[in-house]
Design an enzyme around this catalytic site. Sequence first.
Site: not given
Lengths: 509, 509
Positions: A167, A224-226, A228-229, A248, A285, A375
């Site tokens: 994706k 990506g972002s927290r 999103g993950g 990650e 990151c 972050e």
Amino acid sequence: MTEFTSINAATGEPHGDPHPINNLEDVAAACAAADAAFDTYRATSREDRAAFLECIGEEIMALGDSLVEAASLESGLPRARIENERGRTVTQLRLFAEVVRTGLWQQLRIDPAMPERQPLPRPDLRLRMIPVGPVAVFGASNFPLAFSTAGGDTASALAAGCPVVIKGHPAHPLTGSLVAQAITKAVNACGLPAGVFQHLVGPSNELGAALVQDSRIMAVGFTGSRAGGLALAKLAQAREVPIPVYAEMSSINPVLLLPSALKSRGADLGTAFVGSLTMGAGQFCTNPGLVLAIEGEGLDAFVEAATRSVSQSQPQVMLTKAICASYAKGVEALSSLPGVEKLAVGTVSDDTRGATALFQTTASAFLANKAAAEEVFGASSIVVRCKDEGELKSVLEALEGQLTATLHMDEADEGIAARLLPVLERKVGRILANGWPTGVEVSHAMVHGGPFPATSDPGMTSVGTLAIDRFLRPVSYQSLAPSILPPELRQEALNDGVPKLIDGTLKLN
Amino acid sequence: MTEFTSINAATGEPHGDPHPINNLEDVAAACAAADAAFDTYRATSREDRAAFLECIGEEIMALGDSLVEAASLESGLPRARIENERGRTVTQLRLFAEVVRTGLWQQLRIDPAMPERQPLPRPDLRLRMIPVGPVAVFGASNFPLAFSTAGGDTASALAAGCPVVIKGHPAHPLTGSLVAQAITKAVNACGLPAGVFQHLVGPSNELGAALVQDSRIMAVGFTGSRAGGLALAKLAQAREVPIPVYAEMSSINPVLLLPSALKSRGADLGTAFVGSLTMGAGQFCTNPGLVLAIEGEGLDAFVEAATRSVSQSQPQVMLTKAICASYAKGVEALSSLPGVEKLAVGTVSDDTRGATALFQTTASAFLANKAAAEEVFGASSIVVRCKDEGELKSVLEALEGQLTATLHMDEADEGIAARLLPVLERKVGRILANGWPTGVEVSHAMVHGGPFPATSDPGMTSVGTLAIDRFLRPVSYQSLAPSILPPELRQEALNDGVPKLIDGTLKLN
């Protein structure tokens, strides 16, 4: 909506022809093709698979300047950085080709039969790692090449023998399409089924959600972002057959300035620190978002030099307007925290550029404000002034899991470093000395991982050759006739140069 | 309630003195002690840790007959089986001691610095696996020794360097306490902190839930029911810091009778099959709960012989009354499924004994009834008669993940076996030929694992030396001064006999 347009990151304006948006039927078709290609692809020889990875690298280079142009335009990152990233992407593919050739990733194990053993005979047991199945990969915003279409997740999944459905990140559809074309050329050149690699793109989250929920996908790679993950992990856990999401996500990468080093070169460290902080507009990151040190003249000198450098730094184009807005909001939130002092914060010159921001606070104020440790994706950092080693240790212990921790230290700091190391080991995936966390080497001993929320699985890494382990699982074969054993586990493969654990003893050949 | 009583499995009557029930404060205290002991324990040398594991084995043997007596009484399993299981438990501890000594589990990797590399120098990078932290282990009902207090989860977690807090199975508190005493003796004899091993026991689920939710626990080992494993996984996922639950849950272990083998020895296979089915009252994770074969005279002979053996089999004491009741219910449910024919079902003689049950059905009826593929924990199995190879393959493809698949085959069956192997590899953790799945060897090449719902993580195994990987995570050290590097990664350890990956090449010494 059936099309969307690429955006020039520096101007925020649409660029080029519109890209067709994939729909849910495309997702299902891609997963079906990946599943159908799996058995063929996993049966390829080590040499054929390695050659395929190398061929992808060649096809990417053959895209020439058009790729550099597209990636630079869509990400706002300078051409030189994109050229480096392309080099890293191709090197990474070559490195995984080498790994595939060694066969070490198969972790071959043979326990010979013991027909005479009492009270029961032991059967012949042979083990190998096999690929888990089709893998979904999400392109990252901040590395349009090295963590995207042909990035580390794709390279390691293909190396393991897993078909990949990617994706693409909606911020760089043109870059993604170009790389996807290169991979597809390599698939064809190597005579592999088309389902080995497929590229989906579109601006909505719906597409990625459907991909993770498709029953044929067996693992997910995400950078990506927290938020999103965690959203993807939740979807993956709720499936009838839950699957792992290797995400990650979030890290502020503490930098510890130990007393002797700080005393001897506080000002130099301050200047060098801002160099790391501002690299790529802070969109790493491993960006150093937290500095820890014990009060004293050295720290004053560090802060003075860093403040000066930050004041002189120029606003930089960020990856997207949304990321730029989110960065400004994060800086604003830090500014308003009690006990947090603004040392230097540039203004956001326009809605595509972020300005470096530097704060300082005390250990007690930091510990009292959980939000101070969140972050802020971009070139923002906070210096935490500790009264003594005890306070510094308390701050470390209160931190969430991180990708990295950095020690700036002299020989005279080895005592305190040794005392802090056990705390750091429990918090991070990589500990480095006298450098900056923003360079992540793609090699065998690299760990780009760490305890939650740095990643969703601290047992894994997403950079370096160990990343292949995410996409493998062990299968044991007991008393199978030689003719139906996997070739690498047959007697005639015993001395084929691939290391094997024979009854618990490692043999190289 | 502050106490509960051991139950004699054969009579269902209370036995011996009551056991104190641990409360939630005990859970918190145990987790705090485990966390406090972690850094000391993980710093032990390989030799000291190996000696500790061996010492546990010696202390277990020193318990003598009292342990065999207690385990047999509480589980209803015969003394001979318990003695074997004790041998397996001690051998397992010794095997992990050997593994610890090899140092292979540390997966040491060194990428030497390349100061002259262009465009950027490469830093010195060194990697080792470290233990994840305190581990919670749940004792299993069906192996009071080998999968309980000092079982495979405990042995592999301790080998990895993780303190263990065990939640003993409430069906065998006396056995668990005896083994816990032996381990505690070993902890003391080896001069280790008491927090390295702790034992909690009580009849409620609350205790285990609190243990999994405690923030100091970093991983969980569990062998038991699907409902139990999923409940723990849900709790672990909902934590502020989610942790992995390595749950080994549910499997019906298909046995495939291939045409030539079936033709040449159908009746013999039928008799031998019932031997495996009834072993330990069928209370094995690897119990053969499903038989697949293609219609023909061979299958008729198999079914006839198996039916006769089942009819002649005696009811056996089950682990607990609850398990016995649940088994009876499962058999009842199978009996009432459309298209499922009862071949032989003994009656449940009393509420502590289970009777063997055998069913048959057609592939189409099996595929139409998802319930026919659900595990019935105990000596129950179902024969699925397939019209041809295609139908057999369809049944395999429709199955959930399994621990094992068994092939009974002759040389003439190698063609069909080779065609089915790719399907089996995607479904199971271990494929065996011409044996029975119920023996699980504790060795290097064993996989006791498999795709969901056989386990919660198909990348891992809970039996065999690879089980140690569940409790390790990688840490990378970049440019660290030799004096603060972990000893096993220093230059002077380069030739210490522990294999290392040096710049991608494996070196034994």
